[in-house]
Design an enzyme around this catalytic site. Structure first.
Site, mmCIF file in Angstrom:
data_model
loop_
_atom_site.group_PDB
_atom_site.id
_atom_site.type_symbol
_atom_site.label_atom_id
_atom_site.label_comp_id
_atom_site.label_asym_id
_atom_site.label_seq_id
_atom_site.Cartn_x
_atom_site.Cartn_y
_atom_site.Cartn_z
ATOM 1 N N ARG A 24 0.753 -1.163 -0.105
ATOM 2 C CA ARG A 24 -0.025 -0.129 0.023
ATOM 3 C C ARG A 24 0.934 1.397 -0.026
ATOM 4 O O ARG A 24 0.608 2.170 -0.614
ATOM 5 C CB ARG A 24 -0.934 -0.249 1.130
ATOM 6 C CG ARG A 24 -2.046 -0.997 1.183
ATOM 7 C CD ARG A 24 -2.899 -0.986 2.459
ATOM 8 N NE ARG A 24 -2.047 -1.443 3.353
ATOM 9 C CZ ARG A 24 -2.410 -1.218 5.048
ATOM 10 N NH1 ARG A 24 -3.583 -0.731 5.185
ATOM 11 N NH2 ARG A 24 -1.629 -1.733 5.832
ATOM 12 N N ASN A 42 -6.030 -2.910 2.268
ATOM 13 C CA ASN A 42 -5.965 -4.426 2.233
ATOM 14 C C ASN A 42 -7.299 -4.892 2.229
ATOM 15 O O ASN A 42 -8.318 -4.099 2.939
ATOM 16 C CB ASN A 42 -5.239 -4.834 3.475
ATOM 17 C CG ASN A 42 -3.719 -4.643 3.194
ATOM 18 O OD1 ASN A 42 -3.044 -4.581 2.171
ATOM 19 N ND2 ASN A 42 -3.141 -4.480 4.540
#
Length: 99
Positions: A24, A42
């Site tokens: 990320r 996520n």
């Protein structure tokens, strides 16, 4: 933005070893480098998903990055893109990591 180049919005989901490998953070960094907005998070089933918005050519660059590169320790098995559409204006102010 280049003359005549529209804005594109696309959703994505990346599978493989993409959680616990700073995926990320690297996605956010690459999106910011390209001047794109959107988000990344996520999922509960081990993938990473999000949305990208910006000039079409730059969105394509990040799509390629999500498909082939990712974070240094990630192993991408699949990147899927959906809901691709031209937009009149950006719907996000920046590229965020969502929890």
């Amino acid at each position: 933005m280049a003359q005549g180049e529209g804005l594109l919005s696309v959703d994505y989901e990346v599978s493989g070893k993409v959680q616990g490998v700073f995926f990320r953070k690297y996605t956010q960094g690459e999106a910011k480098r390209l001047g794109l907005v959107g988000w990344v998070q996520n999922t509960s089933h081990g993938t990473v998903q999000g949305q990208i918005q910006g000039p079409t050519a730059r969105v394509r660059e990040l799509q390629e990055w999500l498909r082939k590169t990712g974070s240094p320790q990630s192993r991408i098995s699949r990147a899927e893109f959906s809901n691709e559409k031209e937009i009149a204006a950006l719907e996000h102010k920046e590229f965020q990591i969502l929890k």
